[in-house]
Design an enzyme around this catalytic site. Structure first.
Site, mmCIF file in Angstrom:
data_model
loop_
_atom_site.group_PDB
_atom_site.id
_atom_site.type_symbol
_atom_site.label_atom_id
_atom_site.label_comp_id
_atom_site.label_asym_id
_atom_site.label_seq_id
_atom_site.Cartn_x
_atom_site.Cartn_y
_atom_site.Cartn_z
ATOM 1 N N ASP A 48 28.662 69.654 38.181
ATOM 2 C CA ASP A 48 29.595 69.821 39.305
ATOM 3 C C ASP A 48 29.003 70.721 40.392
ATOM 4 O OD1 ASP A 48 31.290 68.155 38.031
ATOM 5 O OD2 ASP A 48 32.940 69.557 37.783
ATOM 6 N N ASP A 53 29.711 53.985 87.585
ATOM 7 C CA ASP A 53 28.832 53.615 86.484
ATOM 8 C C ASP A 53 29.622 53.320 85.215
ATOM 9 O OD1 ASP A 53 25.960 53.514 85.441
ATOM 10 O OD2 ASP A 53 26.947 54.826 83.996
ATOM 11 N N GLY A 112 25.425 50.536 81.456
ATOM 12 C CA GLY A 112 26.101 49.574 82.315
ATOM 13 C C GLY A 112 25.198 48.548 82.978
ATOM 14 N N LEU A 113 24.213 49.023 83.746
ATOM 15 C CA LEU A 113 23.363 48.084 84.460
ATOM 16 C C LEU A 113 22.511 47.289 83.490
ATOM 17 C CD1 LEU A 113 22.203 49.904 87.692
ATOM 18 C CD2 LEU A 113 23.474 47.751 87.484
#
Lengths: 428, 518
Positions: B36, B274, B409-410
């Protein structure tokens, strides 16, 4: 090339009184072995019958989760299972049927006992027999215990392999059996060297698939590749197989002695032995010399972990120029450890078992240059200024035989070199 | 018996360890077998703590079970007191020791230690880690804290942070700052990093800030009842929630709601052009109830995502999350079965997962980007840098963290334009990630190497009618960028089955596209 070894010490550690300690053990339980066993045996599934703690241990010990669905799982006992025994057996049947239905690729199923299943005396052996009959011939079901109350870390592999020995068929063929779950690359190297000496047929335990299995009998000669396989050793003795005693194949010396012991049994000539081993021995020697530069003259302290400690201390003291301060091991089995104890020069404290706080006191007093310990202790000791090597890596990394001897030394020297490398203060 | 591959929560005694490890001068004596101790490495490795957790394990073995295991506990507790000299102890059993019924609490009492030894009853076969932490903290508070005169100035306790908590270290700093701006001092932060003597002073504060309901709600209720301390209900994760939190605190403490948002950049980042590409991204959330609830609000209201599903693994929060899911028009998934979560994600085919480290693996398998919002977390979620989830900086951190796994994004537009390009194809993954994500198509067969599709039409079973993708349509589907392909496939099949169309042609694909256009 044998003459190039340092002579064996005039007094080894065989007669050194062992410091036996009983207290808090900072070690894994035997379930941990499933992490490497399930990768080695590609048609096997490991079903732990245990608690949430067992499941949590398995995913934590693995360090990272494996992306593919693993070939292990936990049947977590719930309140209702603890109430009545008959229930638990039925539940187990249900869970196993569910599992085998979903994974038809499974050919061997290991039902693995845990602390809770042992304490409530859940009879997994009978369950395994019952299921073996039910699912034969498609699936073989075996059971063993990986519980913490009975096994320490690598003893789980031992218990697993020992469970496989009695069900293997009988043979009278004279065959060599290599025992221990090694990484494939290492296993292939060992088999390659032995075959080049004309030794064969060579079998390995565990085989990677159940159908690759073979027989055992009085003409089987076996060599252990790992020091913790003592129950397996005894199971093989019961099948009248013959043990080839040798130091364990770590480092150039250990590997050579191990191969030599096998070669002698198969009547390999000195010339043939030299022809096969001279080149890899020279490579190993060179690699160890380079990798151990940072280790020469430094002291090392072993906390108990995998039972690899004594053979590794032998390697570090005899081939890497280190001084051992204390060599702790969870268990010391004289029958398989004798050759390594003989080669380990008298001097270090040999400790069996653990009382972790007392051992930490001894370690702090000794201030060793390198401390080999488990993951629970490594960062705290680093924070106290000690350099550590976490031990579990020694079990998970290919470290056996010639081509890995340099890597093995490197595992120990990297933390030492790292400490020298880091410059975290302002420039003068 | 429950078949489990991976678990979201550990056993309850690990929750108790999280409390003890977060604290100072507290020691946990745990009746437990060898093995344990693995739990120590959660703290020393995953959280990189430089101290061992203050836990003594009695380490009983099989041979002890026939004899007396109680003396082992007594010896271990006595030795632990002598060695560590803690101000207080918690004592309890792990799952195995629970079965042998040694009663650690009763045994500790007979030792006559000069410090409080607080017994824990944590039913291992019923409850889990969060319960363990919550119950342990409650028992500690109950044992050590007493009603006290309130401080002259307005003060608050921050309650909930523990060892191994997701960003707890930094959330404490952030929330302390929020309160300070309103002229409210922090009395005690507990359980992490309080000592038992700090716990004794909890009653001095005017109110409690309940940072993590998972680990401190029971204690918060107790202190409300016993010490007359109200507690906050808003968890300040996200911009809106932080503003709500400030209002709530102002009301409780009767001060002006002041929020210094001069460093808050998240709303502008989200509004800037953006971020347009984030609009309507379909996200699935999974984690602990508190983080999922807070992050659902951020996802919808502050990032402009579409929440397509949510769930939590802790049943304690099931009711709250079910209610919330209804508001979002989705079904809540309440489960701790990893495979069930994976199935749901596969079904929903979201464009992003906000989950735990487990969902990170699901995402990796399915080729879906994932950001981590909740425990359980791994070593990389304990970063060296300051990175809270709460407050102003938390909102900034969350924006960055969630956007990071996505294709930019782009880049997304370029991938769409040039998806047939041999180098710049959609399987190449985001350019700012070091390695290629291994993609597994959701039920879509890879075309063979020559570029032709398997001649057999793929069959999909969507209820009573079998729908078949004609080879040309299947090929066309492959041209759709991977991050929307799952959605397109699902939409098309739904569209077809609603109209009783059994064969999906290229036309069906584009009719469905037009139908679902927004």
């Amino acid at each position: 090339m044998t003459e190039q070894f340092s002579p064996p010490p005039s007094r080894g550690c065989s007669d050194t009184p062992v410091l036996k300690q009983r207290g808090q053990h900072e070690v894994f339980c035997g379930l941990t072995g499933i992490i490497w066993l399930h990768r080695k045996m590609q048609d096997a599934f490991f079903l732990v019958v245990g608690s949430r703690t067992c499941a949590h241990l398995l995913q934590s010990a693995a360090g990272v989760m494996i992306f593919a669905e693993p070939r292990f799982a936990t049947a977590i006992l719930e309140e209702t299972d603890l109430a009545g025994m008959a229930d638990a057996q039925q539940e187990l049947d249900r869970v196993v049927s569910e599992l085998l239905e979903r994974r038809p690729d499974i050919k061997q199923l290991f039902i693995v006992g845990s602390c809770p299943s042992e304490v409530i005396k859940l009879d997994l052996a009978t369950a395994a027999e019952r299921m073996s009959a039910q699912f034969a011939p498609n699936v073989r079901v075996l059971s063993y215990s990986g519980s913490g109350i009975e096994t320490t870390f690598t003893q789980g592999e031992d218990a697993c392999l020992a469970a496989m020995v009695p069900v293997m068929p009988k043979t009278d063929a004279r065959e060599l059996l290599l025992v221990g779950a090694l990484p494939d690359v290492v296993e292939e190297q060992a088999v390659g060297l032995l075959e080049a000496m004309g030794i064969g047929p060579i079998r390995v335990l565990p085989a990677s698939r159940v159908n690759d299995e073979y027989g055992i009998g009085p003409n089987t000669l076996y060599a252990l590749t790992q020091p913790f396989l003592t129950d397996t050793h005894e199971a093989l003795q019961r099948r009248h197989a013959q043990h080839i005693a040798a130091p364990f194949p770590f480092g150039e010396e250990g590997t050579t002695a191990w191969l030599r012991a096998i070669a002698d049994q198969f009547g390999v000539s000195d010339a043939k032995f030299a022809e096969v081993t001279d080149a890899p021995r020279a490579r190993a020697r060179k690699a160890v010399a380079q990798a151990s530069e940072a280790l020469r003259g430094k002291s090392v302290f072993f906390f108990p972990d995998s039972q690899l400690e004594i053979p590794l201390a032998r390697f570090l003291t005899r081939e890497c120029g280190m001084d051992a301060v204390e060599v702790g091991s969870p268990f010391i089995h004289r029958a398989v450890m004798a050759a390594d104890l003989d080669l380990l020069a008298e001097g270090p404290t040999i400790a069996e078992g653990q009382d972790v706080d007392k051992q930490l006191d001894r370690c702090r007093d000794a201030r060793p240059d390198l401390t080999v310990c488990g993951l629970g202790l490594a960062n705290p000791l680093e924070a106290e200024g000690l350099t550590t090597k976490w031990a579990i890596e020694l079990v998970f990394t290919p470290v056996h035989f010639y081509e890995q001897a340099g890597d093995l030394a490197g595992l120990f020297s990297r933390p030492v070199r790292r400490r020298d490398l880091l410059k975290l203060e302002a420039a003068e | 018996m429950k078949l489990t591959v991976w678990t979201y929560e550990g056993p309850p005694h690990v929750g108790a360890m999280r409390v003890a490890t977060g604290m100072k001068d507290m020691h946990y004596v745990l009746h437990a077998p060898q093995g344990d101790t693995y739990a120590d490495l959660l703290f020393t490795m995953i959280e990189r703590r430089n101290h061992r957790p203050p836990v003594t394990y009695t380490t009983f073995q099989a041979r002890d079970l026939g004899a007396d295991t109680a003396y082992l506990f007594k010896d271990a507790a006595t030795a632990a007191y002598e060695r560590f000299k803690p101000e207080a102890m918690i004592v309890g059993a792990s799952c195995t020791a629970e079965l042998i019924q040694d009663d650690p609490g009763g045994l500790a009492e007979t030792l006559g230690l000069p410090i409080p030894a607080i017994p824990l009853e944590l039913p291992s076969y019923q409850r889990k880690e969060n319960f363990g932490a919550d119950e342990t903290f409650y028992q500690i508070v109950k044992a050590l804290a007493t009603p006290m005169e309130k401080t002259a100035r307005v003060t608050a306790n921050l309650i909930g942070p523990t060892g191994l908590g997701f960003r707890h270290r930094d959330d404490i700093v952030e929330v302390t700052g929020l309160l300070m701006d309103m002229g409210i001092e922090v009395n005690v932060v507990a359980p992490m990093p309080a000592s038992p003597s700090d716990i004794a002073k909890l009653g001095q504060a005017h109110f409690n800030v309940l940072m993590y309901p998972e680990t401190a709600e029971t204690a918060a209720r107790y202190m409300e009842r016993e010490f007359g301390q109200p507690y906050t209900k808003t968890v300040p994760i996200g911009v809106g929630a932080t503003r709500d939190f400030v209002k709530e605190v102002a009301q409780i403490a009767d001060v002006e709601p002041v929020l210094d948002d001069s460093r808050l950049r998240m709303p502008w980042y989200s509004a800037s052009v953006d971020s347009t590409y984030l609009t309507g991204k379909r996200v699935f959330l999974f984690g602990d109830g508190t983080h999922v609830a807070a992050c659902a609000r951020i996802a919808r209201d502050e990032m402009g995502f579409e929440v397509v599903g949510m769930g939590c693994y802790n049943r304690e929060q099931a009711r709250m999350l079910r209610g919330l899911a209804t508001d979002y028009g989705v079904d809540a998934l309440i489960t701790d079965d990893y495979l069930e979560v994976e199935r749901r994600i596969e079904e929903l085919a979201p464009e992003m997962i906000l989950g735990t480290q487990m969902e990170r693996h699901i995402g990796k398998r399915l080729g879906i980007p994932c950001a981590v919002i909740s425990a359980p977390v791994h070593v990389q979620d304990f970063p060296a840098r300051y990175s809270p989830q709460m407050g102003i900086e938390g909102a900034n951190v969350i924006f960055d963290t969630w956007v990071h796994p996505l294709v930019m994004g782009l880049e997304e537009h370029l991938l769409t334009m040039f998806r047939e390009d041999f180098e710049f194809h959609d399987d190449a993954g985001a350019s700012h990630h070091g390695h290629k994500a291994k993609l597994r198509e959701m039920g879509i067969k890879e075309p063979s190497e020559t570029g032709t599709v398997t001649p057999e039409p793929a069959q999909v079973n969507t209820g009573p009618v079998e729908i078949v993708w004609l080879p040309a349509a299947e090929k066309e589907l492959k041209k759709i960028p991977f991050f929307v392909r799952g959605k397109a496939k699902r939409n098309t099949e739904t569209f077809a089955s609603e109209r009783g169309v059994q064969e999906i042609s290229v036309d069906t694909l584009y009719e469905a596209k037009a139908h679902y256009a927004r």
